[in-house]
Design a protein around this motif. Structure first.
Motif, PDB file in Angstrom:
ATOM      1  N   LEU A 144      -6.615   5.215 -12.120  1.00  0.00           N
ATOM      2  CA  LEU A 144      -6.012   4.274 -11.180  1.00  0.00           C
ATOM      3  C   LEU A 144      -5.099   5.078 -10.267  1.00  0.00           C
ATOM      4  CD1 LEU A 144      -4.907   1.548 -13.766  1.00  0.00           C
ATOM      5  CD2 LEU A 144      -7.097   1.708 -12.565  1.00  0.00           C
ATOM      6  N   SER A 145      -5.244   4.902  -8.964  1.00  0.00           N
ATOM      7  CA  SER A 145      -4.433   5.658  -8.013  1.00  0.00           C
ATOM      8  C   SER A 145      -4.237   4.827  -6.753  1.00  0.00           C
ATOM      9  CB  SER A 145      -5.114   6.987  -7.652  1.00  0.00           C
ATOM     10  OG  SER A 145      -4.513   7.576  -6.516  1.00  0.00           O
ATOM     11  N   ASN A 146      -2.985   4.577  -6.394  1.00  0.00           N
ATOM     12  CA  ASN A 146      -2.741   3.812  -5.169  1.00  0.00           C
ATOM     13  C   ASN A 146      -3.294   4.536  -3.946  1.00  0.00           C
ATOM     14  OD1 ASN A 146      -0.195   5.461  -5.921  1.00  0.00           O
ATOM     15  ND2 ASN A 146       0.107   5.116  -3.731  1.00  0.00           N
ATOM     16  N   GLN A 147      -3.174   5.864  -3.929  1.00  0.00           N
ATOM     17  CA  GLN A 147      -3.646   6.634  -2.777  1.00  0.00           C
ATOM     18  C   GLN A 147      -5.161   6.630  -2.698  1.00  0.00           C
ATOM     19  OE1 GLN A 147      -1.371  10.227  -1.620  1.00  0.00           O
ATOM     20  NE2 GLN A 147      -3.275  11.320  -1.944  1.00  0.00           N
ATOM     21  N   MET A 148      -5.828   6.842  -3.830  1.00  0.00           N
ATOM     22  CA  MET A 148      -7.281   6.867  -3.855  1.00  0.00           C
ATOM     23  C   MET A 148      -7.867   5.497  -3.507  1.00  0.00           C
ATOM     24  SD  MET A 148      -9.614   8.515  -6.865  1.00  0.00           S
ATOM     25  CE  MET A 148      -8.919   7.457  -8.134  1.00  0.00           C
ATOM     26  N   ALA A 149      -7.137   4.435  -3.888  1.00  0.00           N
ATOM     27  CA  ALA A 149      -7.602   3.074  -3.595  1.00  0.00           C
ATOM     28  C   ALA A 149      -7.184   2.601  -2.209  1.00  0.00           C
ATOM     29  CB  ALA A 149      -7.067   2.121  -4.661  1.00  0.00           C
ATOM     30  N   ASN A 150      -6.647   3.520  -1.413  1.00  0.00           N
ATOM     31  CA  ASN A 150      -6.243   3.234  -0.035  1.00  0.00           C
ATOM     32  C   ASN A 150      -5.059   2.274   0.051  1.00  0.00           C
ATOM     33  OD1 ASN A 150      -6.425   3.689   2.737  1.00  0.00           O
ATOM     34  ND2 ASN A 150      -7.842   1.979   3.066  1.00  0.00           N
ATOM     35  N   PHE A 151      -4.097   2.487  -0.849  1.00  0.00           N
ATOM     36  CA  PHE A 151      -2.819   1.782  -0.782  1.00  0.00           C
ATOM     37  C   PHE A 151      -1.702   2.833  -0.712  1.00  0.00           C
ATOM     38  CE2 PHE A 151      -5.599  -1.295  -2.802  1.00  0.00           C
ATOM     39  CZ  PHE A 151      -5.272  -2.480  -2.143  1.00  0.00           C
ATOM     40  N   PRO A 152      -1.545   3.502   0.427  1.00  0.00           N
ATOM     41  CA  PRO A 152      -0.531   4.568   0.522  1.00  0.00           C
ATOM     42  C   PRO A 152       0.889   4.010   0.443  1.00  0.00           C
ATOM     43  CG  PRO A 152      -1.473   4.105   2.682  1.00  0.00           C
ATOM     44  CD  PRO A 152      -2.273   3.311   1.689  1.00  0.00           C
ATOM     45  N   PHE A 153       1.734   4.677  -0.337  1.00  0.00           N
ATOM     46  CA  PHE A 153       3.159   4.335  -0.414  1.00  0.00           C
ATOM     47  C   PHE A 153       3.933   5.398   0.346  1.00  0.00           C
ATOM     48  CE2 PHE A 153       2.353   2.267  -4.826  1.00  0.00           C
ATOM     49  CZ  PHE A 153       1.807   1.160  -4.215  1.00  0.00           C
ATOM     50  N   GLN A 154       4.358   5.068   1.558  1.00  0.00           N
ATOM     51  CA  GLN A 154       5.033   6.037   2.420  1.00  0.00           C
ATOM     52  C   GLN A 154       6.410   5.520   2.824  1.00  0.00           C
ATOM     53  OE1 GLN A 154       2.070   6.426   5.497  1.00  0.00           O
ATOM     54  NE2 GLN A 154       0.975   8.043   4.398  1.00  0.00           N
ATOM     55  N   GLN A 155       7.365   6.468   2.873  1.00  0.00           N
ATOM     56  CA  GLN A 155       8.748   6.140   3.214  1.00  0.00           C
ATOM     57  C   GLN A 155       9.270   5.018   2.309  1.00  0.00           C
ATOM     58  OE1 GLN A 155      10.104   8.252   5.311  1.00  0.00           O
ATOM     59  NE2 GLN A 155       8.111   9.179   5.664  1.00  0.00           N
ATOM     60  N   VAL A 156       9.176   5.257   1.011  1.00  0.00           N
ATOM     61  CA  VAL A 156       9.617   4.258   0.036  1.00  0.00           C
ATOM     62  C   VAL A 156      10.929   4.703  -0.611  1.00  0.00           C
ATOM     63  CG1 VAL A 156       7.276   3.464  -0.429  1.00  0.00           C
ATOM     64  CG2 VAL A 156       8.247   5.312  -1.813  1.00  0.00           C
ATOM     65  N   ALA A 157      11.581   3.789  -1.289  1.00  0.00           N
ATOM     66  CA  ALA A 157      12.871   4.061  -1.924  1.00  0.00           C
ATOM     67  C   ALA A 157      12.729   5.074  -3.043  1.00  0.00           C
ATOM     68  CB  ALA A 157      13.468   2.762  -2.468  1.00  0.00           C
ATOM     69  N   ALA A 158      13.819   5.782  -3.330  1.00  0.00           N
ATOM     70  CA  ALA A 158      13.808   6.801  -4.372  1.00  0.00           C
ATOM     71  C   ALA A 158      13.719   6.193  -5.764  1.00  0.00           C
ATOM     72  CB  ALA A 158      15.057   7.680  -4.271  1.00  0.00           C
ATOM     73  N   LYS A 159      13.988   4.898  -5.867  1.00  0.00           N
ATOM     74  CA  LYS A 159      13.882   4.200  -7.146  1.00  0.00           C
ATOM     75  C   LYS A 159      13.220   2.860  -6.883  1.00  0.00           C
ATOM     76  CE  LYS A 159      16.693   2.519 -11.049  1.00  0.00           C
ATOM     77  NZ  LYS A 159      18.068   2.408 -11.592  1.00  0.00           N
ATOM     78  N   GLY A 160      12.173   2.566  -7.641  1.00  0.00           N
ATOM     79  CA  GLY A 160      11.483   1.321  -7.346  1.00  0.00           C
ATOM     80  C   GLY A 160      10.464   0.928  -8.390  1.00  0.00           C
ATOM     81  N   ARG A 161       9.645  -0.050  -8.004  1.00  0.00           N
ATOM     82  CA  ARG A 161       8.681  -0.654  -8.924  1.00  0.00           C
ATOM     83  C   ARG A 161       7.389  -0.922  -8.180  1.00  0.00           C
ATOM     84  NH1 ARG A 161       7.917  -6.159  -9.566  1.00  0.00           N
ATOM     85  NH2 ARG A 161       6.947  -6.846 -11.526  1.00  0.00           N
ATOM     86  N   SER A 162       6.273  -0.738  -8.876  1.00  0.00           N
ATOM     87  CA  SER A 162       4.965  -1.024  -8.296  1.00  0.00           C
ATOM     88  C   SER A 162       4.130  -1.762  -9.347  1.00  0.00           C
ATOM     89  CB  SER A 162       4.265   0.267  -7.876  1.00  0.00           C
ATOM     90  OG  SER A 162       2.967  -0.010  -7.375  1.00  0.00           O
ATOM     91  N   VAL A 163       3.148  -2.524  -8.872  1.00  0.00           N
ATOM     92  CA  VAL A 163       2.255  -3.241  -9.774  1.00  0.00           C
ATOM     93  C   VAL A 163       0.817  -2.982  -9.340  1.00  0.00           C
ATOM     94  CG1 VAL A 163       1.537  -5.496 -10.656  1.00  0.00           C
ATOM     95  CG2 VAL A 163       3.956  -5.048 -10.228  1.00  0.00           C
ATOM     96  N   CYS A 164      -0.024  -2.610 -10.295  1.00  0.00           N
ATOM     97  CA  CYS A 164      -1.460  -2.471 -10.053  1.00  0.00           C
ATOM     98  C   CYS A 164      -2.137  -3.720 -10.617  1.00  0.00           C
ATOM     99  CB  CYS A 164      -1.991  -1.210 -10.740  1.00  0.00           C
ATOM    100  SG  CYS A 164      -3.765  -0.952 -10.518  1.00  0.00           S
TER     101      CYS A 164
END
Length: 392
Positions: free
Chosen positions: A305-325
């Motif tokens: 599972l990869s956000n980048q490979m699945a075309n969901f780039p996370f750019q300019q994001v906070a240094a601390k955070g949360r993501s959900v797949c």
């Protein structure tokens, strides 16, 4: 004894001095390791990150030296350790082949006799006169393994670099190492996190933990004991508290869990995997990528599972955070699985944790056809379309 054994290790200790904030302390990567590797056999070494596996291979390769203890080796040694070792980056693939052969004590004519085999096995013929600094990691590993395996060393040392190559090449490597032992009677030491490959290839397995040997025995016995211990670790110790991490540091995954943990995961049903992270040395992250590798309970890789490979780039994001797949339909068949996590910032691997989360999936009707998968047959469902007859 040395005639029977290719490698004889006695009371091996390797200490490093760590200087953190002006405070110096000793760290023992190996603590009194003793073992003899039989000639013509394949010995596997397994263990979690930081267990001392790579340190032991570096000592056997004479890249580093022990603090105390001794190593006796019968014959010449070829080693394939982490990507970047063994080749001169400014030299071409062809020049590095001859350089490595001469280091092993082979004459130019002997190397020429093996040259075509090396090229054919590696599959990099079109780039053989290109400096290896321009090779991709996959090309580098293919040529490096081909050189090490084909230049007839008495002892072949292989670290976890095969993870870089594709599945077809990995299988070729396993077959080549098996031939080196069974047909050429060479000694092979194989370090891997792939328990399936270890069971397939090795005659005997050593389990290392915190620089010490935990257990030695048959591949089935030792890999089963190791996997059970790692499964217990992933259940008892949350990822945020794990210290057996790899990567350059500066950021890590602090939480990994399935949402609605009280509900069972079922094939074909909605599911969501929560990830929390924290970077300690920056205020904003330019490019954040999670890569979560999924394995079955036997350590066989299934998918990532990869956000980048699945075309969901996370750019300019906070240094601390949360993501959900999220999954509308969970594409895993019934069985037991575990996830190994990787966190990349700007393309650099900052954090890796083996077996970070173990979980089970129960049977379900993924395709909506009124059918369920076979019981206890871990795998991945693939969406597919079928046509027949006149529709073609």
């Amino acid at each position: 004894m040395i005639e029977e054994f290719g490698i004889h290790i006695k009371d091996l200790v390797k200490e490093y001095e760590i200087n953190k904030g002006g405070n110096k302390r000793k760290f023992k990567a190996l603590q009194g390791v003793s073992y003899s590797v039989k000639r013509g056999k394949i010995t596997g070494i397994i263990g979690s990150n930081g267990s001392g596996k790579s340190t032991l291979l570096k000592i056997l390769s004479r890249i580093t030296y022990p603090t105390s203890g001794s190593v006796e080796i019968t014959g010449n040694v070829a080693s394939l350790l982490e990507v970047g070792t063994g080749f001169h980056p400014e030299l071409s693939g062809r020049q590095n082949i001859f350089l490595n052969g001469s280091i092993l004590g082979m004459s130019r004519s002997e190397i020429k006799a093996k040259f075509d085999d090396i090229i054919n096995f590696s599959g990099v013929a079109d780039f053989i006169d290109t400096p290896v600094k321009h090779y991709s990691s996959g090309m580098y590993v293919r040529l490096a393994f081909s050189v090490a395996a084909n230049l007839t060393p008495d002892i072949l040392l292989v670290d976890e670099v095969l993870a870089v190559g594709d599945a077809t090449f990995q299988q070729k490597c396993l077959e080549k190492m098996n031939d080196a032992s069974t047909k050429d009677h060479r000694t092979v030491v194989f370090v891997s996190h792939n328990m399936s490959a270890v069971r397939q290839l090795c005659d005997e397995v050593i389990w290392l933990k915190e620089g010490q040997i935990v257990q030695v025995g048959s591949p089935d016995e030792i890999t089963a004991a190791y996997l059970q211990s790692m499964d217990i670790l992933s259940k008892e110790l949350p990822i945020g508290l794990r210290t057996d991490r790899k990567g350059v540091g500066g950021a890590k995954i602090t939480k990994l869990q399935w949402k609605n943990q009280e509900e069972l995961l079922q094939s074909g049903k909605p599911a969501a995997l929560e990830i929390e992270y924290e970077a300690t040395e920056m205020q904003e992250i330019a490019n954040l990528n999670f890569r979560l590798n999924i394995f079955n309970e036997n350590g066989e890789y299934l998918t990532s599972l990869s956000n980048q490979m699945a075309n969901f780039p996370f750019q300019q994001v906070a240094a601390k955070g949360r993501s959900v797949c999220r999954f509308d339909r969970l594409p895993l068949a019934e069985g037991s699985y575990y996830i190994t996590t990787n966190l990349f910032i700007n393309g650099i691997k900052c954090d890796r944790v083996e077996r970070a989360l173990s979980f089970k999936v129960i049977q379900g009707d993924y395709y909506g056809a009124g059918l369920t998968s076979f019981r206890d047959s871990p795998g991945v469902f693939i969406d597919q379309d079928w046509i027949y007859g006149k529709e073609l």
